[in-house]
Scaffold this motif. Structure first.
Motif, PDB file in Angstrom:
ATOM      1  N   THR A  76      15.848  -2.069  -4.635  1.00  0.00           N
ATOM      2  CA  THR A  76      14.433  -1.759  -4.864  1.00  0.00           C
ATOM      3  C   THR A  76      13.508  -2.918  -5.230  1.00  0.00           C
ATOM      4  N   VAL A  77      12.232  -2.664  -5.737  1.00  0.00           N
ATOM      5  CA  VAL A  77      11.121  -3.629  -5.902  1.00  0.00           C
ATOM      6  C   VAL A  77      11.325  -4.754  -6.907  1.00  0.00           C
ATOM      7  N   CYS A  78      10.197  -5.423  -7.280  1.00  0.00           N
ATOM      8  CA  CYS A  78      10.207  -6.652  -8.027  1.00  0.00           C
ATOM      9  C   CYS A  78      10.304  -6.535  -9.526  1.00  0.00           C
ATOM     10  N   ASN A  79      10.448  -7.707 -10.160  1.00  0.00           N
ATOM     11  CA  ASN A  79      10.728  -7.753 -11.577  1.00  0.00           C
ATOM     12  C   ASN A  79       9.560  -7.341 -12.417  1.00  0.00           C
ATOM     13  N   SER A  80       9.463  -6.104 -12.819  1.00  0.00           N
ATOM     14  CA  SER A  80       8.284  -5.685 -13.533  1.00  0.00           C
ATOM     15  C   SER A  80       8.582  -5.100 -14.878  1.00  0.00           C
ATOM     16  N   ARG A 135       0.838  -1.201   0.000  1.00  0.00           N
ATOM     17  CA  ARG A 135       0.000   0.000   0.000  1.00  0.00           C
ATOM     18  C   ARG A 135       0.871   1.249   0.000  1.00  0.00           C
ATOM     19  N   LYS A 136       1.979   1.210   0.738  1.00  0.00           N
ATOM     20  CA  LYS A 136       2.881   2.361   0.755  1.00  0.00           C
ATOM     21  C   LYS A 136       3.535   2.554  -0.608  1.00  0.00           C
ATOM     22  N   VAL A 137       3.928   1.445  -1.232  1.00  0.00           N
ATOM     23  CA  VAL A 137       4.530   1.534  -2.569  1.00  0.00           C
ATOM     24  C   VAL A 137       3.541   2.165  -3.542  1.00  0.00           C
ATOM     25  N   TYR A 138       2.331   1.682  -3.542  1.00  0.00           N
ATOM     26  CA  TYR A 138       1.313   2.177  -4.464  1.00  0.00           C
ATOM     27  C   TYR A 138       1.037   3.657  -4.228  1.00  0.00           C
ATOM     28  N   GLN A 139       0.837   4.022  -2.988  1.00  0.00           N
ATOM     29  CA  GLN A 139       0.502   5.415  -2.688  1.00  0.00           C
ATOM     30  C   GLN A 139       1.671   6.351  -2.964  1.00  0.00           C
ATOM     31  N   SER A 140       2.893   5.890  -2.712  1.00  0.00           N
ATOM     32  CA  SER A 140       4.065   6.727  -2.980  1.00  0.00           C
ATOM     33  C   SER A 140       4.214   7.002  -4.474  1.00  0.00           C
ATOM     34  N   VAL A 141       3.992   5.976  -5.275  1.00  0.00           N
ATOM     35  CA  VAL A 141       4.089   6.136  -6.727  1.00  0.00           C
ATOM     36  C   VAL A 141       2.959   7.028  -7.243  1.00  0.00           C
ATOM     37  N   ARG A 142       1.754   6.847  -6.709  1.00  0.00           N
ATOM     38  CA  ARG A 142       0.628   7.687  -7.134  1.00  0.00           C
ATOM     39  C   ARG A 142       0.863   9.156  -6.778  1.00  0.00           C
ATOM     40  N   MET A 143       1.432   9.407  -5.606  1.00  0.00           N
ATOM     41  CA  MET A 143       1.734  10.789  -5.220  1.00  0.00           C
ATOM     42  C   MET A 143       2.739  11.416  -6.178  1.00  0.00           C
ATOM     43  N   LYS A 144       3.744  10.620  -6.577  1.00  0.00           N
ATOM     44  CA  LYS A 144       4.725  11.126  -7.530  1.00  0.00           C
ATOM     45  C   LYS A 144       4.065  11.374  -8.879  1.00  0.00           C
ATOM     46  N   GLN A 145       3.141  10.520  -9.260  1.00  0.00           N
ATOM     47  CA  GLN A 145       2.420  10.693 -10.519  1.00  0.00           C
ATOM     48  C   GLN A 145       1.631  11.995 -10.517  1.00  0.00           C
ATOM     49  N   ILE A 146       0.972  12.284  -9.411  1.00  0.00           N
ATOM     50  CA  ILE A 146       0.206  13.521  -9.297  1.00  0.00           C
ATOM     51  C   ILE A 146       1.131  14.735  -9.354  1.00  0.00           C
ATOM     52  N   GLU A 147       2.271  14.618  -8.693  1.00  0.00           N
ATOM     53  CA  GLU A 147       3.247  15.716  -8.698  1.00  0.00           C
ATOM     54  C   GLU A 147       3.743  15.998 -10.105  1.00  0.00           C
ATOM     55  N   TRP A 148       4.070  14.942 -10.855  1.00  0.00           N
ATOM     56  CA  TRP A 148       4.534  15.122 -12.227  1.00  0.00           C
ATOM     57  C   TRP A 148       3.436  15.688 -13.120  1.00  0.00           C
ATOM     58  N   ALA A 149       2.199  15.251 -12.874  1.00  0.00           N
ATOM     59  CA  ALA A 149       1.077  15.757 -13.684  1.00  0.00           C
ATOM     60  C   ALA A 149       0.904  17.251 -13.486  1.00  0.00           C
ATOM     61  N   LYS A 150       1.063  17.726 -12.250  1.00  0.00           N
ATOM     62  CA  LYS A 150       0.946  19.154 -11.974  1.00  0.00           C
ATOM     63  C   LYS A 150       2.059  19.939 -12.649  1.00  0.00           C
ATOM     64  N   GLU A 151       3.210  19.298 -12.809  1.00  0.00           N
ATOM     65  CA  GLU A 151       4.348  19.951 -13.453  1.00  0.00           C
ATOM     66  C   GLU A 151       4.261  19.877 -14.971  1.00  0.00           C
ATOM     67  N   GLY A 152       3.259  19.127 -15.467  1.00  0.00           N
ATOM     68  CA  GLY A 152       3.119  18.964 -16.907  1.00  0.00           C
ATOM     69  C   GLY A 152       4.093  17.969 -17.499  1.00  0.00           C
ATOM     70  N   ASN A 153       4.636  17.084 -16.664  1.00  0.00           N
ATOM     71  CA  ASN A 153       5.603  16.096 -17.128  1.00  0.00           C
ATOM     72  C   ASN A 153       4.858  14.866 -17.648  1.00  0.00           C
ATOM     73  N   THR A 154       4.563  14.831 -18.922  1.00  0.00           N
ATOM     74  CA  THR A 154       3.819  13.723 -19.513  1.00  0.00           C
ATOM     75  C   THR A 154       4.711  12.530 -19.847  1.00  0.00           C
ATOM     76  N   ASP A 155       6.029  12.738 -19.884  1.00  0.00           N
ATOM     77  CA  ASP A 155       6.944  11.646 -20.220  1.00  0.00           C
ATOM     78  C   ASP A 155       6.922  10.548 -19.164  1.00  0.00           C
ATOM     79  N   ALA A 156       6.544  10.910 -17.939  1.00  0.00           N
ATOM     80  CA  ALA A 156       6.587   9.938 -16.842  1.00  0.00           C
ATOM     81  C   ALA A 156       5.357   9.039 -16.798  1.00  0.00           C
ATOM     82  N   GLU A 157       4.320   9.382 -17.548  1.00  0.00           N
ATOM     83  CA  GLU A 157       3.047   8.662 -17.431  1.00  0.00           C
ATOM     84  C   GLU A 157       3.189   7.184 -17.777  1.00  0.00           C
ATOM     85  N   GLU A 158       3.908   6.879 -18.844  1.00  0.00           N
ATOM     86  CA  GLU A 158       4.073   5.482 -19.245  1.00  0.00           C
ATOM     87  C   GLU A 158       4.808   4.695 -18.172  1.00  0.00           C
ATOM     88  N   SER A 159       5.873   5.272 -17.616  1.00  0.00           N
ATOM     89  CA  SER A 159       6.636   4.589 -16.571  1.00  0.00           C
ATOM     90  C   SER A 159       5.783   4.309 -15.352  1.00  0.00           C
TER      91      SER A 159
END
Length: 623
Positions: free
Chosen positions: A606-610, A257-281
């Motif tokens: 860091t995390v698992c083989n994805s 849950r922490k992993v998921y929420q941490s990544v989602r928070m970063k996604q929101i931060e990048w979206a506010k900055e207009g960083n669309t390159d990070a969306e796929e990652s």
């Protein structure tokens, strides 16, 4: 902190952390706490952890005990033949009235935990269990008819549509220990590591740092430094290109849950900055989390998947149980450089990239036609991040055993994959020193190289490096014949079943149409008014397909007995010794050549083989 005088046993398993640990948090609120870890290899049967996995477990336990002592309560270590007996002895010794733990979902744990809870409650002990491993419990996710999903996309889309609790449970920063003394083993007495293993295990410290606090650092490092380029780097089979969080997640040092929420928070931060390159990652990485969720979901609802394919059609598949082919594969002597490099890295380090896992496992089942259960068991025995549910999902996916898995007839050339994922050949040269001087042009198909090139590189095919164990076209023909035979036998069985029935069946016209045999499990059902939503449930199997036999696992759950799996393992003790001897020189020569990781990465992994995209199988260890 509650003023209650109740005494609670916290049963630690694969949740070796204090942060976002629901069971520990619940116990800390109620009174005095006795943290307990029980090592009971007998209960694990054939799924006892392998050498490198046990090394990680040992280090993680040491780290957890150190943290718990700083909070006021030591971790009691117990080696036993029965978890139930060990818990009952602890209850007697300290006068505990409550036992709490976090859920596990693999078939072995599911049956054991059901039995433990049943017996303790009969004694009048309050038993509570919690979700400390998933975003959603398996029984919370079902389709519009109340049935379990059998495809990942449908499952994950439903998960994403469900509400999610925004906050983790509070972390206790002070524990009240029980006053009674209780005997505890030393970490060495658990025998997680024997004397012969210690020299090899010492090499693991150079690349990995077990422990829940180190897991937090690894997550932060990944999100701040590597998540942005994850979609590009995840396809490189060499170097630190993924999160490497999988072992931390398997042992519960890190909350998903922490992993998921941490990544989602970063996604929101990048979206506010207009960083669309990070969306796929971000989306790819979140998909890897979803695949981990799905692996638990699949094993919970279909426990037989550890030994049988989910698709019933595969029971007719003519697997080739050839021990000699199996030995060549695991020793990295197939004659296909990328496959061999992957298998030697696995033996030497206990780790291979998710893309490499896909390549070697696909070769295993498609080129060699070996039973996927053999490969799954070998991965379990050798991987540092061995995780039964994710290994089952990955091997079933690659072997075409899932409705949305790889097409059974699909055969990918290791030569083509080598050019794609190791274009300069550096990964192969690193793990196959006998090919170190091969020109890049020929590195992934040395059998095609001119004699002068081979001689100049010091390569003598069939002597210091094997010729291909099977030619690509031959493998393709054998695979095609095997698939045709499977459908022929499946069609014949369906026809026989229909001819033997007195009922008129509407689907008579489907005979010969290669219809997938998919079981059905009802998930949504009425709950007892006395049942807590937190309690671990056991699956109810309602099969709508007469061709799918009811798995024995469910009967064992209902009767409170543990199922003794009969997964064929061709490695006897003598064979294991020979294998160890055969590979010892390889392990020694390659262990020093383990993937290059900077000093900062050695302490923060860091995390698992994805490397998981729409066409990639989920050997997820959130990479």
């Amino acid at each position: 902190m509650s003023s209650s005088t109740s005494k609670t046993i916290v049963w630690f398993r694969r949740d070796l952390r204090i942060e976002d640990n629901p069971a520990l948090a619940a116990a800390a609120r109620e009174g005095s706490v006795l943290p307990v870890f029980i090592w009971c290899p007998k209960e694990e049967g054939q799924f006892q952890p392998g050498r490198v996995s046990r090394w990680w477990l040992k280090q993680s336990i040491i780290y957890l005990d150190r943290t718990l002592r700083s909070l006021g309560a030591r971790l009691v270590l117990i080696k036993a033949d029965s978890s139930l007996s060990a818990l009952m002895q602890c209850i007697t010794d300290v006068g505990a009235t409550r036992v709490v733990y976090n859920h596990l979902y693999d078939p072995v744990s599911l049956v054991r935990d059901h039995n433990v809870k049943e017996k303790l409650m009969e004694m009048g002990i309050t038993v509570k269990s919690f979700n400390g491993d998933l975003l959603y419990e398996p029984w919370e996710v079902y389709d519009e008819k109340g049935n379990a999903f059998t495809t990942f996309d449908a499952f994950w889309n439903k998960c994403l549509s469900l509400p999610m609790e925004p906050a983790s449970v509070p972390t206790p920063w002070k524990l009240v220990p029980v006053t009674e003394t209780i005997e505890s083993c030393s970490i060495e007495e658990l025998m997680l590591e024997n004397a012969a293993e210690k020299s090899s295990n010492a090499l693991l410290r150079r690349g990995w740092s077990p422990g829940w606090s180190n897991a937090d650092k690894a997550l932060s490092e990944f999100i701040s430094g590597h998540l942005l380029d994850y979609s590009k780097n995840r396809m490189k089979v060499d170097g630190t290109t993924t999160s490497l969080l999988s072992p931390h997640l398997h042992f519960g040092e890190l909350s998903v849950r922490k992993v998921y929420q941490s990544v989602r928070m970063k996604q929101i931060e990048w979206a506010k900055e207009g960083n669309t390159d990070a969306e796929e990652s971000v989306n790819l990485f979140l998909t890897s989390i979803g695949l981990r969720e799905y692996s638990r979901y699949l094993c919970f609802n279909f426990p037989f998947t550890c030994e049988k394919s989910l698709l019933g059609n595969l029971r007719h598949y003519p697997w080739n149980p050839d021990a000699h082919l199996f030995k060549s594969w695991r020793q990295g002597k197939t004659g296909y450089p990328l496959v061999d490099a992957g298998m030697r890295e696995l033996w030497a380090t206990g780790w291979i990239h998710n893309r490499t896992r896909v390549i070697v496992s696909s070769f295993f089942v498609k080129f060699l036609l070996l039973p996927w259960t053999w490969g799954m068991k070998y991965f379990w025995d050798t991987l540092l991040d061995s995780d039964l549910e994710t290994d089952i999902l990955g091997w079933q996916y690659v072997s075409g055993s899932l409705p949305d898995g790889h097409e059974l007839h699909r055969l990918d050339s290791p030569e083509v994959q080598g050019i794609k994922f190791d274009p300069e050949g550096e990964y192969v040269r690193n793990w196959l020193p006998e090919l170190a001087r091969m020109p890049t042009e020929w590195i992934h198909h040395p059998w095609d190289a001119p004699t002068s090139v081979l001689k100049s590189a010091g390569v003598e095919l069939g002597f210091n490096y094997p010729r291909p164990i099977v030619e690509v076209e031959t493998a393709r023909e054998r695979l095609s014949d095997a698939v045709a035979m499977m459908w022929q036998l499946d069609t014949a069985e369906r026809a026989a079943n229909l001819n033997g029935s007195d009922e008129v069946v509407a689907e008579n016209n489907m005979i010969g149409a290669n219809v997938l045999d998919i079981p059905r499990v009802t998930v949504r059902r009425e709950m007892s008014c006395t049942s807590s939503s937190l309690d671990q449930r056991v699956p109810s199997y309602h099969n709508s397909n007469a061709n799918v036999s009811e798995p024995k696992v469910f009967n064992c759950v209902e009767n409170g007995r543990r199922n003794q799996y009969n997964l064929y393992d061709p490695i006897d003790e003598g064979e294991t010794s020979r294998m160890d001897e055969d590979l010892r020189s390889t392990a020694k020569s390659t262990s020093a050549r383990k993937r290059s990781i900077s000093e900062s990465h050695c302490a923060i992994l860091t995390v698992c083989n994805s490397s998981v995209g729409p066409s990639d199988p989920p050997f997820m260890k959130i990479e």
